[in-house]
Design an enzyme around this catalytic site. Structure first.
Site, short mmCIF file in Angstrom:
data_model
loop_
_atom_site.label_atom_id
_atom_site.label_comp_id
_atom_site.label_asym_id
_atom_site.label_seq_id
_atom_site.Cartn_x
_atom_site.Cartn_y
_atom_site.Cartn_z
N SER A 51 0.81 -1.23 0.00
CA SER A 51 0.00 0.00 0.00
C SER A 51 0.84 1.28 0.00
CB SER A 51 -0.94 0.03 1.20
OG SER A 51 -0.19 -0.07 2.39
N ASP A 360 -4.57 7.46 8.01
CA ASP A 360 -5.63 6.57 8.47
C ASP A 360 -5.18 5.57 9.52
OD1 ASP A 360 -4.03 4.94 7.01
OD2 ASP A 360 -5.51 4.41 5.49
N HIS A 363 -1.41 4.42 6.96
CA HIS A 363 -0.69 5.09 5.87
C HIS A 363 -0.44 6.56 6.16
CE1 HIS A 363 -3.24 1.78 4.25
NE2 HIS A 363 -2.06 1.39 3.84
#
Ligand SMILES: *[C@@H]1O[C@H](CO)[C@@H](O)[C@H](O)[C@H]1NC(C)=O
Ligand SMILES: *[C@@H]1O[C@H](CO)[C@@H](O)[C@H](O)[C@H]1NC(C)=O
Ligand SMILES: *[C@@H]1O[C@H](CO)[C@@H](O)[C@H](O)[C@H]1NC(C)=O
Ligand SMILES: *[C@@H]1O[C@H](CO)[C@@H](O)[C@H](O)[C@H]1NC(C)=O
Ligand SMILES: *[C@@H]1O[C@H](CO)[C@@H](O)[C@H](O)[C@H]1NC(C)=O
Ligand SMILES: *[C@@H]1O[C@H](CO)[C@@H](O)[C@H](O)[C@H]1NC(C)=O
Length: 397
Positions: A51, A360, A363
């Site tokens: 990610s 979040d 990240h």
């Protein structure tokens, strides 16, 4: 959310302007990446990772990252777990290459100057569980390498035999040997191991296997023409709210920045081994260039000096739902909760994401990613210390 809509329109205009600028700056003629003292002129980027660099892979497969992801830069969700751009986006922009399309995204993608094989939740090793059970992606690094091989074979065939519009959507054959190959993976191998309650000794014990697998994937890319490699190490995982909440027993001892000492020690061990692995690849492949990039130090500097650098509480997520870190393991950014029979969005964004480090709880925000990019672009945190634009020169001795 009237104000958010207005901000969104402006952000979209800004995004289009920047994209137009990026396209205008994109190199036309291929031009081999020079080995002399000058800049490299990479015509494409092929990225592998999780990610930290996913620009739409997981969203293409398992449902889109929901709003408010993307709000700051794209004005809408853009396949990234972030309010805006990732480090890989800043890397592409600075090389004059458009933002990378995810290989798995079949709608509207343009692979002329590269492709992104990363998906959120990816690890180096295969996960023996499902994404729906554990949150980790089935697109492990070996799967990404098969996708890459398929990409080379198919794009070459289609470019030559179908022609037409495909010549405006696929890379030229020579780009595969001139491109920059970027890697940012390993974080999920460490966390997935900790999240099944493995001990630190057990987590550390998998690192040699991770290095062997990473080495063989890089050799696989090399065998298919790749010569320029840009390899990020892993970040200070012990500063991420999700890591702390999954293993509250590891939250102490805590360092001055509020990060887990145990987690960060394992991340640092992984990084030490990775640096050795990259150095040994440089020796065994003297005609290729390998740059090891210490993003850990950039991220830790940001977290430990957040106030001084104009950010507020670096462990407090911008987008989330309650608790010490504004992070809840069961309701993420953009998450909804049933209140009196109706679903209400409770995983909302903070007012000013540019003041936050954590987007979040897992990240970084676009502002944090920009900070990290600015720290690494000139080579100050790289081995050897070459700037991004000269990463074709990090050759063996
Ligand atoms: C999954 O199982 C295989 C075969 O037993 C093993 O080699 C691999 O390390 C396992 N992966 C994880 C993440 O535990
Ligand atoms: C790609 O092409 C090579 C050479 O023709 C072949 O050996 C390989 O199996 C092909 N790979 C895929 C994934 O199609
Ligand atoms: C895809 O992007 C390239 C620049 O990377 C551009 O030249 C080309 O026109 C684009 N293709 C289409 C179909 O828009
Ligand atoms: C947990 O540790 C065991 C060794 O005790 C190892 O075989 C396994 O792969 C680890 N699990 C993960 C997900 O890393
Ligand atoms: C790990 O341990 C915690 C605390 O004992 C427990 O609640 C949790 O279910 C365990 N997780 C796994 C995957 O075994
Ligand atoms: C849910 O309904 C009850 C009863 O009508 C009301 O007292 C309460 O305030 C409502 N809760 C919310 C969050 O709207």
């Amino acid at each position: 959310m009237a104000t958010a809509t207005a901000a969104t329109g402006a952000a979209r205009t800004a995004a289009l302007l920047l994209l137009a600028l990026a396209l205008a700056l994109a190199p036309r003629a291929s031009g081999a990446a020079g080995a002399g003292g000058g800049d490299c002129h990479f015509p494409a980027i092929f990225n592998f990772g999780d990610s930290n660099s996913d620009t739409g892979g997981l969203s293409s497969l398992f449902g889109a990252a929901p709003p408010p992801n993307g709000r700051t830069f794209f004005g809408m969700p853009a396949g990234r777990y972030c309010d805006g751009r990732l480090v890989i986006d800043f890397i592409a922009e600075s090389l004059g290459i458009p933002h990378l399309s995810a290989y798995l995204n079949s709608i509207g993608s343009n692979f002329t100057q590269g492709a992104n094989f990363a998906t959120a939740g990816s690890s180096i090793r295969r996960q023996n569980t499902s994404l729906l059970l554990s949150g980790f992606s089935p697109i492990s690094l070996d799967v990404q390498s098969w996708e890459f091989e398929q990409f080379i074979n198919r794009s070459e065939y289609v470019y030559n035999n179908e022609g037409g519009i495909y010549r405006e959507l696929l890379p030229r054959a020579e780009y595969f040997s001139q491109a920059l190959y970027t890697f940012d993976i390993g974080q999920n191998d460490i966390t997935s191991s900790y999240f099944v309650n493995n001990s630190t000794a057990e987590v550390e014990a998998i690192i040699p296997d991770l290095m062997e697998r990473l080495t063989s994937i890089i050799q696989f890319v090399y065998a298919r023409g790749g010569r320029y490699f840009w390899i990020h190490n892993t970040g200070p995982l012990g500063c991420l709210p999700y890591a702390l909440l999954h293993r509250p027993d590891l939250a102490a001892p805590m360092d001055g920045a509020g990060c887990s000492v145990t987690y960060n020690k394992v991340a640092q061990l992984f990084n030490l081994r990775l640096k050795e692995t990259v150095a040994s690849l440089r020796k065994t492949h003297p005609d290729a260039a390998f740059t090891y990039v210490d993003v850990y130090t950039a991220k830790y500097k940001l977290i430990s000096e957040a106030k001084k650098l104009g950010f507020n509480d670096p462990l407090l997520a911008c987008c989330g739902h309650g608790g010490r870190y504004n992070f809840d393991l069961s309701i993420g950014c953009g998450g909804k909760k049933q209140v009196n029979g109706t679903w209400v969005m409770v995983g909302n964004s903070c007012e000013v994401p540019s003041k936050r480090v954590s987007w979040d709880g897992v990240h970084f925000t676009e502002a944090a990613n920009k900070f990290v990019f600015d720290q690494i672009v000139a080579g100050a945190l790289s081995d050897p210390p070459v700037p991004l634009k000269r990463a074709c020169q990090s050759k063996g001795r």
